[in-house]
Design a protein around this motif. Structure first.
Motif, PDB file in Angstrom:
ATOM      1  N   GLU A   1     -72.243 114.029  -6.218  1.00 25.24           N
ATOM      2  CA  GLU A   1     -72.949 112.681  -5.684  1.00 25.24           C
ATOM      3  C   GLU A   1     -74.285 112.616  -6.127  1.00 25.24           C
ATOM      4  OE1 GLU A   1     -70.762 112.793  -1.121  1.00 25.24           O
ATOM      5  OE2 GLU A   1     -73.005 112.915  -1.465  1.00 25.24           O
ATOM      6  N   MET A   2     -74.437 111.323  -6.469  1.00 23.87           N
ATOM      7  CA  MET A   2     -76.119 110.993  -7.143  1.00 23.87           C
ATOM      8  C   MET A   2     -76.506 109.848  -6.241  1.00 23.87           C
ATOM      9  SD  MET A   2     -77.037 113.093  -9.518  1.00 23.87           S
ATOM     10  CE  MET A   2     -78.061 112.404 -10.516  1.00 23.87           C
ATOM     11  N   SER A   3     -77.524 109.661  -6.015  1.00 23.63           N
ATOM     12  CA  SER A   3     -78.187 108.305  -5.415  1.00 23.63           C
ATOM     13  C   SER A   3     -79.447 108.039  -6.234  1.00 23.63           C
ATOM     14  CB  SER A   3     -78.793 108.833  -3.896  1.00 23.63           C
ATOM     15  OG  SER A   3     -79.220 107.873  -3.326  1.00 23.63           O
ATOM     16  N   VAL A   4     -79.507 106.590  -6.237  1.00 20.43           N
ATOM     17  CA  VAL A   4     -80.633 106.157  -7.264  1.00 20.43           C
ATOM     18  C   VAL A   4     -81.081 104.833  -6.309  1.00 20.43           C
ATOM     19  CG1 VAL A   4     -78.621 104.633  -8.328  1.00 20.43           C
ATOM     20  CG2 VAL A   4     -81.072 105.113  -9.321  1.00 20.43           C
ATOM     21  N   GLN A   5     -82.266 104.555  -6.493  1.00 17.69           N
ATOM     22  CA  GLN A   5     -82.926 103.218  -5.934  1.00 17.69           C
ATOM     23  C   GLN A   5     -82.661 102.326  -6.947  1.00 17.69           C
ATOM     24  OE1 GLN A   5     -84.765 103.617  -3.063  1.00 17.69           O
ATOM     25  NE2 GLN A   5     -84.899 101.390  -2.947  1.00 17.69           N
ATOM     26  N   GLU A   6     -82.334 101.038  -6.105  1.00 22.78           N
ATOM     27  CA  GLU A   6     -82.091  99.905  -6.899  1.00 22.78           C
ATOM     28  C   GLU A   6     -83.316  99.585  -8.069  1.00 22.78           C
ATOM     29  OE1 GLU A   6     -81.838  96.489  -4.656  1.00 22.78           O
ATOM     30  OE2 GLU A   6     -80.739  95.481  -5.987  1.00 22.78           O
ATOM     31  N   ALA A   7     -82.872  99.576  -9.243  1.00 22.47           N
ATOM     32  CA  ALA A   7     -83.660  99.182 -10.497  1.00 22.47           C
ATOM     33  C   ALA A   7     -84.235 100.234 -11.227  1.00 22.47           C
ATOM     34  CB  ALA A   7     -84.964  98.320 -10.205  1.00 22.47           C
ATOM     35  N   GLU A   8     -83.943 101.555 -10.722  1.00 23.20           N
ATOM     36  CA  GLU A   8     -84.092 102.708 -11.195  1.00 23.20           C
ATOM     37  C   GLU A   8     -83.176 103.289 -12.217  1.00 23.20           C
ATOM     38  OE1 GLU A   8     -87.527 102.445  -9.818  1.00 23.20           O
ATOM     39  OE2 GLU A   8     -87.313 104.284 -10.867  1.00 23.20           O
ATOM     40  N   THR A   9     -83.482 104.323 -12.699  1.00 20.00           N
ATOM     41  CA  THR A   9     -82.596 104.901 -13.764  1.00 20.00           C
ATOM     42  C   THR A   9     -81.786 106.113 -13.265  1.00 20.00           C
ATOM     43  OG1 THR A   9     -83.639 104.351 -15.608  1.00 20.00           O
ATOM     44  CG2 THR A   9     -82.168 105.835 -15.992  1.00 20.00           C
ATOM     45  N   VAL A  10     -80.448 106.397 -13.336  1.00 14.47           N
ATOM     46  CA  VAL A  10     -79.991 107.574 -12.917  1.00 14.47           C
ATOM     47  C   VAL A  10     -78.897 108.115 -14.123  1.00 14.47           C
ATOM     48  CG1 VAL A  10     -77.719 106.579 -12.108  1.00 14.47           C
ATOM     49  CG2 VAL A  10     -78.329 108.683 -11.121  1.00 14.47           C
ATOM     50  N   THR A  11     -79.031 109.589 -14.257  1.00 15.64           N
ATOM     51  CA  THR A  11     -78.150 110.061 -15.175  1.00 15.64           C
ATOM     52  C   THR A  11     -77.219 111.218 -14.954  1.00 15.64           C
ATOM     53  OG1 THR A  11     -80.010 110.114 -16.942  1.00 15.64           O
ATOM     54  CG2 THR A  11     -78.320 111.756 -17.385  1.00 15.64           C
TER      55      THR A  11
ATOM     56  N   LYS B   1     -53.683 113.139 -25.316  1.00 11.81           N
ATOM     57  CA  LYS B   1     -54.179 113.509 -23.849  1.00 11.81           C
ATOM     58  C   LYS B   1     -55.351 113.020 -23.341  1.00 11.81           C
ATOM     59  CE  LYS B   1     -52.897 116.803 -20.387  1.00 11.81           C
ATOM     60  NZ  LYS B   1     -52.390 118.206 -20.071  1.00 11.81           N
ATOM     61  N   LEU B   2     -55.396 112.428 -22.344  1.00  9.53           N
ATOM     62  CA  LEU B   2     -56.433 112.008 -21.548  1.00  9.53           C
ATOM     63  C   LEU B   2     -56.892 112.756 -20.376  1.00  9.53           C
ATOM     64  CD1 LEU B   2     -58.927 109.694 -21.616  1.00  9.53           C
ATOM     65  CD2 LEU B   2     -57.347 108.225 -20.216  1.00  9.53           C
ATOM     66  N   SER B   3     -57.977 113.522 -20.562  1.00  8.54           N
ATOM     67  CA  SER B   3     -58.332 114.601 -19.361  1.00  8.54           C
ATOM     68  C   SER B   3     -59.447 114.009 -18.437  1.00  8.54           C
ATOM     69  CB  SER B   3     -58.399 115.770 -20.006  1.00  8.54           C
ATOM     70  OG  SER B   3     -57.199 116.330 -20.396  1.00  8.54           O
ATOM     71  N   PHE B   4     -59.368 114.096 -17.314  1.00  9.55           N
ATOM     72  CA  PHE B   4     -60.743 113.427 -16.399  1.00  9.55           C
ATOM     73  C   PHE B   4     -61.400 114.573 -15.840  1.00  9.55           C
ATOM     74  CE2 PHE B   4     -60.061 108.855 -16.490  1.00  9.55           C
ATOM     75  CZ  PHE B   4     -59.238 108.815 -17.084  1.00  9.55           C
ATOM     76  N   GLY B   5     -62.558 114.489 -15.713  1.00  4.84           N
ATOM     77  CA  GLY B   5     -63.635 115.333 -14.687  1.00  4.84           C
ATOM     78  C   GLY B   5     -63.198 114.679 -13.378  1.00  4.84           C
ATOM     79  N   ALA B   6     -64.037 115.550 -12.326  1.00  6.19           N
ATOM     80  CA  ALA B   6     -63.743 115.459 -11.070  1.00  6.19           C
ATOM     81  C   ALA B   6     -64.276 114.237 -10.728  1.00  6.19           C
ATOM     82  CB  ALA B   6     -64.025 116.781 -10.219  1.00  6.19           C
ATOM     83  N   GLY B   7     -65.367 113.672 -11.251  1.00  5.82           N
ATOM     84  CA  GLY B   7     -65.990 112.556 -10.607  1.00  5.82           C
ATOM     85  C   GLY B   7     -67.371 112.865 -10.096  1.00  5.82           C
ATOM     86  N   THR B   8     -68.288 111.719 -10.242  1.00  2.00           N
ATOM     87  CA  THR B   8     -69.332 111.703  -9.473  1.00  2.00           C
ATOM     88  C   THR B   8     -69.706 110.498  -8.781  1.00  2.00           C
ATOM     89  OG1 THR B   8     -70.753 113.157 -11.106  1.00  2.00           O
ATOM     90  CG2 THR B   8     -71.928 111.566  -9.638  1.00  2.00           C
ATOM     91  N   THR B   9     -70.053 110.335  -7.695  1.00  2.30           N
ATOM     92  CA  THR B   9     -70.247 109.388  -6.579  1.00  2.30           C
ATOM     93  C   THR B   9     -71.741 108.930  -6.775  1.00  2.30           C
ATOM     94  OG1 THR B   9     -68.432 110.102  -4.920  1.00  2.30           O
ATOM     95  CG2 THR B   9     -69.751 108.204  -4.280  1.00  2.30           C
ATOM     96  N   VAL B  10     -71.680 107.725  -7.273  1.00  2.00           N
ATOM     97  CA  VAL B  10     -73.212 106.946  -7.437  1.00  2.00           C
ATOM     98  C   VAL B  10     -73.372 105.996  -6.349  1.00  2.00           C
ATOM     99  CG1 VAL B  10     -74.728 105.659  -8.756  1.00  2.00           C
ATOM    100  CG2 VAL B  10     -73.072 107.447  -9.773  1.00  2.00           C
ATOM    101  N   THR B  11     -74.396 106.286  -5.455  1.00  4.75           N
ATOM    102  CA  THR B  11     -74.817 105.594  -4.388  1.00  4.75           C
ATOM    103  C   THR B  11     -75.952 104.712  -4.951  1.00  4.75           C
ATOM    104  OG1 THR B  11     -73.792 106.926  -2.740  1.00  4.75           O
ATOM    105  CG2 THR B  11     -75.467 105.106  -1.947  1.00  4.75           C
ATOM    106  N   VAL B  12     -76.081 103.411  -4.526  1.00  9.15           N
ATOM    107  CA  VAL B  12     -77.327 102.555  -5.094  1.00  9.15           C
ATOM    108  C   VAL B  12     -78.126 102.166  -3.717  1.00  9.15           C
ATOM    109  CG1 VAL B  12     -78.406 100.919  -6.310  1.00  9.15           C
ATOM    110  CG2 VAL B  12     -76.291 101.911  -7.046  1.00  9.15           C
ATOM    111  N   ARG B  13     -79.355 102.529  -3.647  1.00 11.88           N
ATOM    112  CA  ARG B  13     -80.085 102.177  -2.393  1.00 11.88           C
ATOM    113  C   ARG B  13     -80.712 100.819  -2.465  1.00 11.88           C
ATOM    114  NH1 ARG B  13     -81.691 107.334  -3.615  1.00 11.88           N
ATOM    115  NH2 ARG B  13     -83.785 106.745  -4.060  1.00 11.88           N
ATOM    116  N   ALA B  14     -80.715 100.141  -1.795  1.00  9.41           N
ATOM    117  CA  ALA B  14     -81.474  98.712  -1.884  1.00  9.41           C
ATOM    118  C   ALA B  14     -82.895  98.877  -1.509  1.00  9.41           C
ATOM    119  CB  ALA B  14     -80.839  97.841  -0.887  1.00  9.41           C
TER     120      ALA B  14
END
Lengths: 114, 110
Positions: A10-20, A101-114
């Motif tokens: 999981e990653m959380s970012v403020q609106e208008a900010e940058t996340v990597t 073959k197309l292989s995927f990672g487990a994923g990262t959930t991104v939440t954007v805070r207003a």
């Protein structure tokens, strides 16, 4: 077998900010592509950006850009000027040009805070 | 709409019943993939086709699962004798290089 690792559940970012978002992969192949996909709560997977392994230049699509480090087998996604609509699960994916073959990672959930 | 389409969108079935899902790829795409996804997880590879040939099938796919792609066009995924553990979202994608996904079929086995 190719493996794709996303170490940030999981990653959380403020609106208008940058996340990597980070992604590493393991392969012995030389001809491959890397992708980032976005899956909003509606569940349809959408392609965000792609990178050909033979290209040294990092791909950019509007507010989305990647940092491709081939030797380190690293492929991070930067989301600039984050918007509420960027909230989703993001998947890193690897595609081999030899076996297709197309292989995927487990994923990262991104939440954007207003 | 020229995207990947999947039918049905939702399926509720009783344990032990057979179900079949359909995927219509983007017409010029020669590769077609099936994935299974459970909530909060990444897509799990099931199988893929190049034209009508099934090139790889996941070891995770039991004998109850079968997929076809007659004439290299649409594809079907059949699950026989469904179990509660089969409940998931089944995703289809087609590609030339990057894959384009359908909206998925959500299967619930009760």
């Amino acid at each position: 077998a190719q493996t794709v690792t996303q170490s940030q559940p999981e990653m959380s970012v403020q609106e208008a900010e940058t996340v990597t978002l980070s992604c590493t992969y393991d392969t012995s192949e030389s001809d491959y592509y890397l992708f980032w996909y976005k899956q909003p709560p509606s569940r349809q997977m959408i392609l965000v950006i792609r990178q050909e392994a033979y290209k040294q230049q990092n791909a950019t699509e509007n507010r989305f850009s990647v940092n491709f480090q081939k030797a380190a087998k690293s492929f991070s996604l930067k989301i600039s000027d984050s918007q509420l609509g960027d909230a989703a699960m993001y998947f890193c994916a690897w595609w081999g040009a030899n076996d297709y073959k197309l292989s995927f990672g487990a994923g990262t959930t991104v939440t954007v805070r207003a | 709409d020229t995207g990947v389409s999947q039918d049905p969108r939702h399926k509720i079935t009783k344990r032990g019943q057979n179900v079949t899902f359909r995927c219509d790829p983007i017409s010029e795409h020669n590769r077609l993939y099936w994935y299974r996804q459970t909530l909060g997880q990444g897509p799990e590879f099931l199988t893929y086709f190049q034209n009508e040939a099934q090139l790889e099938k996941s070891r995770l796919l039991s004998d109850r699962f079968s997929a076809e792609r007659p004439k290299g066009s649409f594809s079907t995924l059949e699950i026989q004798r469904t179990e509660q553990g089969d409940s998931a979202m089944y995703l289809c994608a087609s590609s030339l290089v990057e894959a384009f996904f359908g909206q998925g079929t959500r299967l619930t086995v009760v």
